[in-house]
Design a protein around this motif. Structure first.
Motif, mmCIF file in Angstrom:
data_model
loop_
_atom_site.group_PDB
_atom_site.id
_atom_site.type_symbol
_atom_site.label_atom_id
_atom_site.label_comp_id
_atom_site.label_asym_id
_atom_site.label_seq_id
_atom_site.Cartn_x
_atom_site.Cartn_y
_atom_site.Cartn_z
ATOM 1 N N ILE A 1 -0.181 9.856 -7.109
ATOM 2 C CA ILE A 1 -0.418 8.874 -6.068
ATOM 3 C C ILE A 1 0.557 9.038 -5.593
ATOM 4 C CG2 ILE A 1 -0.515 6.814 -5.073
ATOM 5 C CD1 ILE A 1 -2.472 6.473 -7.564
ATOM 6 N N LEU A 2 1.394 8.902 -6.357
ATOM 7 C CA LEU A 2 3.410 8.922 -5.953
ATOM 8 C C LEU A 2 3.934 10.294 -5.000
ATOM 9 C CD1 LEU A 2 5.995 7.160 -8.159
ATOM 10 C CD2 LEU A 2 4.835 6.453 -6.068
ATOM 11 N N LEU A 3 3.630 11.993 -5.612
ATOM 12 C CA LEU A 3 3.636 13.228 -4.915
ATOM 13 C C LEU A 3 2.874 12.451 -3.651
ATOM 14 C CD1 LEU A 3 3.890 15.130 -7.858
ATOM 15 C CD2 LEU A 3 5.997 14.886 -6.701
ATOM 16 N N ILE A 4 1.626 12.193 -3.544
ATOM 17 C CA ILE A 4 0.289 12.615 -2.666
ATOM 18 C C ILE A 4 1.387 11.558 -1.464
ATOM 19 C CG2 ILE A 4 -1.825 11.929 -1.761
ATOM 20 C CD1 ILE A 4 -2.399 13.085 -4.436
ATOM 21 N N SER A 5 1.622 10.519 -1.871
ATOM 22 C CA SER A 5 2.744 9.603 -0.914
ATOM 23 C C SER A 5 3.636 9.957 -0.203
ATOM 24 C CB SER A 5 2.444 8.005 -1.556
ATOM 25 O OG SER A 5 3.437 6.983 -0.390
ATOM 26 N N ALA A 6 4.707 10.319 -0.842
ATOM 27 C CA ALA A 6 5.898 10.986 -0.315
ATOM 28 C C ALA A 6 5.514 12.319 0.214
ATOM 29 C CB ALA A 6 6.628 11.966 -2.157
ATOM 30 N N ILE A 7 4.726 13.346 0.060
ATOM 31 C CA ILE A 7 3.809 14.295 1.407
ATOM 32 C C ILE A 7 3.544 13.953 2.163
ATOM 33 C CG2 ILE A 7 2.455 16.188 0.843
ATOM 34 C CD1 ILE A 7 2.531 16.505 -1.734
ATOM 35 N N PRO B 1 0.565 -1.778 -0.112
ATOM 36 C CA PRO B 1 0.262 -0.332 0.109
ATOM 37 C C PRO B 1 0.590 1.305 0.345
ATOM 38 C CG PRO B 1 -0.527 -1.128 1.886
ATOM 39 C CD PRO B 1 0.946 -1.818 0.811
ATOM 40 N N PHE B 2 -0.123 1.991 -0.596
ATOM 41 C CA PHE B 2 0.755 3.426 -0.664
ATOM 42 C C PHE B 2 0.128 4.131 0.574
ATOM 43 C CE2 PHE B 2 0.731 2.653 -5.309
ATOM 44 C CZ PHE B 2 2.296 2.520 -5.724
ATOM 45 N N PRO B 3 1.525 4.957 1.646
ATOM 46 C CA PRO B 3 1.371 5.821 3.213
ATOM 47 C C PRO B 3 0.326 6.495 2.265
ATOM 48 C CG PRO B 3 3.649 5.007 2.231
ATOM 49 C CD PRO B 3 3.631 5.245 1.662
ATOM 50 N N GLY B 4 -0.708 6.818 3.127
ATOM 51 C CA GLY B 4 -1.769 8.160 2.565
ATOM 52 C C GLY B 4 -2.402 7.851 1.846
ATOM 53 N N VAL B 5 -2.471 6.685 0.977
ATOM 54 C CA VAL B 5 -3.021 6.601 -0.515
ATOM 55 C C VAL B 5 -3.667 5.512 -0.128
ATOM 56 C CG1 VAL B 5 -3.858 6.866 -2.873
ATOM 57 C CG2 VAL B 5 -2.263 8.394 -1.860
ATOM 58 N N PRO B 6 -4.427 4.758 0.518
ATOM 59 C CA PRO B 6 -5.294 3.544 1.357
ATOM 60 C C PRO B 6 -5.485 3.178 -0.769
ATOM 61 C CG PRO B 6 -6.227 5.320 1.784
ATOM 62 C CD PRO B 6 -5.333 5.795 2.001
ATOM 63 N N VAL B 7 -5.960 3.767 -1.586
ATOM 64 C CA VAL B 7 -6.932 3.548 -3.047
ATOM 65 C C VAL B 7 -6.096 3.335 -3.466
ATOM 66 C CG1 VAL B 7 -9.043 3.844 -1.594
ATOM 67 C CG2 VAL B 7 -8.065 5.512 -3.350
#
Length: 135
Positions: A128-134, A62-68
């Motif tokens: 998704i990657l940017l949101i996850s990194a933030i 899962p991506f941290p902070g982006v469960p979907v």
């Protein structure tokens, strides 16, 4: 089974194809086989997209902070695979019909569908990657 009705336009030589049910003449086998190889290549691409989508949804952490996030990446690939499988058959039938009647081959929509969807997937992946990194 009748070769008319809803699916008539997809069946080579079927009624409703614009050629009055005339099957035309047998094309050079090399062209028929080339058309079939193209169909099989698009079918392999469709299968690869479905498998890639399933792999992303089931195996990617899962991506941290982006469960979907996994579903946002995997489900469109699965849908694209399904669309390509259907369109590949339709294009094969249209090309075969054109070959039998000596008509020019119809323009293919396959490259556009694939390119547009992959570009869209790239944008979704970046977001998704940017949101996850933030987070």
């Amino acid at each position: 089974m009748s070769r008319s009705g809803r699916w008539a336009g997809l069946l080579p030589g079927a009624a409703g194809t614009g050629h009055d049910g005339d099957d035309g003449s047998e094309p050079d086998p090399r062209f028929t086989f080339a058309n079939e190889r193209t169909f099989l290549a698009w079918s392999r691409t469709a299968l690869a997209l479905v498998v890639a989508g399933l792999g992303i949804v089931q195996l990617l952490p899962p991506f941290p902070g982006v469960p979907v996030g996994r579903h946002l990446l995997g489900v469109p690939l699965i849908v694209l695979g399904a669309v390509l499988a259907v369109v590949a058959y339709s294009e094969w039938a249209r090309n075969q019909r054109a070959l039998r009647h000596g008509d020019p081959l119809p323009k293919s929509v396959m490259p556009w569908i694939l390119a547009a969807t992959i570009a869209g997937m790239a944008v979704i992946s970046a977001v998704i990657l940017l949101i996850s990194a933030i987070r």
